[in-house]
Design an enzyme around this catalytic site. Structure first.
Site, PDB file in Angstrom:
ATOM      1  N   TRP A  67      -2.924  -3.735  33.011  1.00  6.85           N
ATOM      2  CA  TRP A  67      -4.339  -3.889  33.394  1.00  6.85           C
ATOM      3  C   TRP A  67      -5.210  -2.766  32.844  1.00  6.85           C
ATOM      4  O   TRP A  67      -6.422  -2.784  32.990  1.00  6.85           O
ATOM      5  CB  TRP A  67      -4.465  -3.937  34.925  1.00  6.85           C
ATOM      6  CG  TRP A  67      -3.762  -5.101  35.577  1.00  6.85           C
ATOM      7  CD1 TRP A  67      -3.106  -6.126  34.958  1.00  6.85           C
ATOM      8  CD2 TRP A  67      -3.637  -5.350  36.987  1.00  6.85           C
ATOM      9  NE1 TRP A  67      -2.589  -6.995  35.890  1.00  6.85           N
ATOM     10  CE2 TRP A  67      -2.897  -6.545  37.143  1.00  6.85           C
ATOM     11  CE3 TRP A  67      -4.071  -4.686  38.128  1.00  6.85           C
ATOM     12  CZ2 TRP A  67      -2.582  -7.087  38.392  1.00  6.85           C
ATOM     13  CZ3 TRP A  67      -3.768  -5.223  39.380  1.00  6.85           C
ATOM     14  CH2 TRP A  67      -3.037  -6.419  39.506  1.00  6.85           C
ATOM     15  N   HIS A  99       2.547   3.943  24.889  1.00  7.46           N
ATOM     16  CA  HIS A  99       1.590   2.894  24.511  1.00  7.46           C
ATOM     17  C   HIS A  99       0.699   3.432  23.392  1.00  7.46           C
ATOM     18  O   HIS A  99       0.376   4.618  23.371  1.00  7.46           O
ATOM     19  CB  HIS A  99       0.749   2.510  25.731  1.00  7.46           C
ATOM     20  CG  HIS A  99      -0.105   1.301  25.487  1.00  7.46           C
ATOM     21  ND1 HIS A  99      -1.300   1.375  24.822  1.00  7.46           N
ATOM     22  CD2 HIS A  99       0.096  -0.006  25.785  1.00  7.46           C
ATOM     23  CE1 HIS A  99      -1.817   0.151  24.727  1.00  7.46           C
ATOM     24  NE2 HIS A  99      -0.985  -0.703  25.299  1.00  7.46           N
ATOM     25  N   GLU A 113      -2.338   3.344  22.882  1.00 10.19           N
ATOM     26  CA  GLU A 113      -3.557   4.049  23.338  1.00 10.19           C
ATOM     27  C   GLU A 113      -3.219   5.477  23.759  1.00 10.19           C
ATOM     28  O   GLU A 113      -4.028   6.390  23.599  1.00 10.19           O
ATOM     29  CB  GLU A 113      -4.230   3.252  24.475  1.00 10.19           C
ATOM     30  CG  GLU A 113      -4.914   2.007  23.925  1.00 10.19           C
ATOM     31  CD  GLU A 113      -4.999   0.839  24.894  1.00 10.19           C
ATOM     32  OE1 GLU A 113      -4.867   1.038  26.112  1.00 10.19           O
ATOM     33  OE2 GLU A 113      -5.190  -0.298  24.405  1.00 10.19           O
ATOM     34  N   GLU A 119       4.801  -3.346  19.645  1.00  8.71           N
ATOM     35  CA  GLU A 119       3.369  -3.615  19.737  1.00  8.71           C
ATOM     36  C   GLU A 119       2.675  -3.082  18.484  1.00  8.71           C
ATOM     37  O   GLU A 119       2.311  -1.897  18.428  1.00  8.71           O
ATOM     38  CB  GLU A 119       2.782  -2.908  20.963  1.00  8.71           C
ATOM     39  CG  GLU A 119       3.332  -3.391  22.274  1.00  8.71           C
ATOM     40  CD  GLU A 119       2.278  -3.307  23.358  1.00  8.71           C
ATOM     41  OE1 GLU A 119       1.955  -4.354  23.937  1.00  8.71           O
ATOM     42  OE2 GLU A 119       1.738  -2.225  23.598  1.00  8.71           O
ATOM     43  N   GLY A 148      -5.439  -5.670  21.477  1.00 11.98           N
ATOM     44  CA  GLY A 148      -6.830  -5.754  21.902  1.00 11.98           C
ATOM     45  C   GLY A 148      -7.774  -6.201  20.798  1.00 11.98           C
ATOM     46  O   GLY A 148      -8.989  -6.082  20.920  1.00 11.98           O
ATOM     47  N   GLY A 154      -2.033  -7.401  27.523  1.00 12.65           N
ATOM     48  CA  GLY A 154      -3.165  -6.598  27.970  1.00 12.65           C
ATOM     49  C   GLY A 154      -4.285  -7.489  28.456  1.00 12.65           C
ATOM     50  O   GLY A 154      -4.319  -7.913  29.613  1.00 12.65           O
ATOM     51  N   GLY A 155      -5.215  -7.820  27.567  1.00 10.69           N
ATOM     52  CA  GLY A 155      -6.423  -8.577  27.927  1.00 10.69           C
ATOM     53  C   GLY A 155      -6.163  -9.816  28.773  1.00 10.69           C
ATOM     54  O   GLY A 155      -6.821 -10.023  29.804  1.00 10.69           O
TER      55      GLY A 155
END
Ligand code: PEP
Length: 258
Positions: free
Chosen positions: A12, A96, A98, A168, A174, A235-236
């Site tokens: 999330w 991750h 990010e 990933e 994203g 994710g999204g």
């Protein structure tokens, strides 16, 4: 035929406050069926983990931390440790993209987080994947190699059983840029071959490997059917009850088909 269980994990990210997270879980509970061949994992904001741990039916959902510090205690202002998360979560996302790119996490930090998770009985979901530039320069297999070797450096064969790898590709996260199932197949093959090299054939066969990157209900099945893919990191689409429940439903029944 493999007996590896499918994992559908929803990240999330920095969305939903505590109340919104609780309502979302309540709505998800009504839409996601419990199946023995699929583990559905939710990674809410750190703040919501404690209240959701009291609300969640652990037969239906497991909880994951999106991040944690690699030390167990100490003077690390603003951080939360795996020791503090112990008992609240079953999984912890590590590395991750990010975290790697925005927060500059290195393989050394990631490896320490993998260790912290293991010693606190949290299953690490180790994320690896190449950037768009690395892909265009043909470096995908090298990146997979380096991030696996870097992240797993101190992991024993016994500990490997608790680790999940998520492939990933950074350019697919994203962005809505869907990876081709054939690209995913090659990457997953490279991951299992590297695990075979490091830990042997049985470990390479046993380890659960997920795909993540712009997965939506209409693309989920194609990825789940890629040889060697044991689930999805979403994710999204995990922010929609309808979409995430639809993705989770698609994983049921596939384990026996392989
Ligand atoms: C992710 O954040 O791990 C991810 C895969 O995001 P998205 O599904 O939005 O690409």
């Amino acid at each position: 035929m493999t007996r590896r269980k499918k994992i559908i994990a929803g990240n999330w990210k920095m969305n939903f406050n505590i109340q919104e997270a609780s309502i979302f879980l309540h709505n998800l509970e009504k839409e996601v069926a419990v199946h023995r061949d699929v583990e559905v994992v939710l990674a809410p904001t750190m703040l919501a983990l404690q209240p959701l741990s009291l609300q969640v039916n652990r037969r239906q959902f497991k909880l994951a931390a999106q991040n944690f510090h690699f030390q167990d205690y100490g003077a690390f202002t603003g951080e939360v440790s795996a020791t503090q998360l112990r008992g609240l979560v079953e999984y912890g996302i590590v590395g991750h993209s990010e975290r790697r790119h925005i927060f500059r996490e290195t393989d050394k930090m990631i490896r320490s987080k993998v260790q912290a998770a293991i010693r606190n009985r949290i299953r690490p979901i180790l994320c690896i994947g190449e950037t768009a530039q690395q892909k265009s320069e043909g470096e995908t297999a090298d990146v997979i190699h380096d991030q696996l070797v870097g992240g797993l450096a101190n992991v024993t064969s016994d500990e490997l059983k608790d680790i999940v790898i998520a492939y990933e590709p950074v350019w697919a996260i994203g962005t809505g840029n869907n990876a081709l199932p054939s690209d995913v197949k090659h990457a997953i093959k490279a991951i299992r071959s590297q695990i075979r090299h490091l830990y042997g054939a049985a470990a390479a066969e046993e380890i659960q490997v997920l795909y993540g990157g712009s997965v939506k209900p209409d693309s989920a099945t194609a990825y789940l059917q890629v040889e060697g893919v044991d689930g999805l990191l979403v994710g999204g689409a995990s922010l929609s009850v309808h979409d995430f429940a639809a993705i989770a439903a698609k994983a049921h029944g596939l384990s026996e088909d392989e």
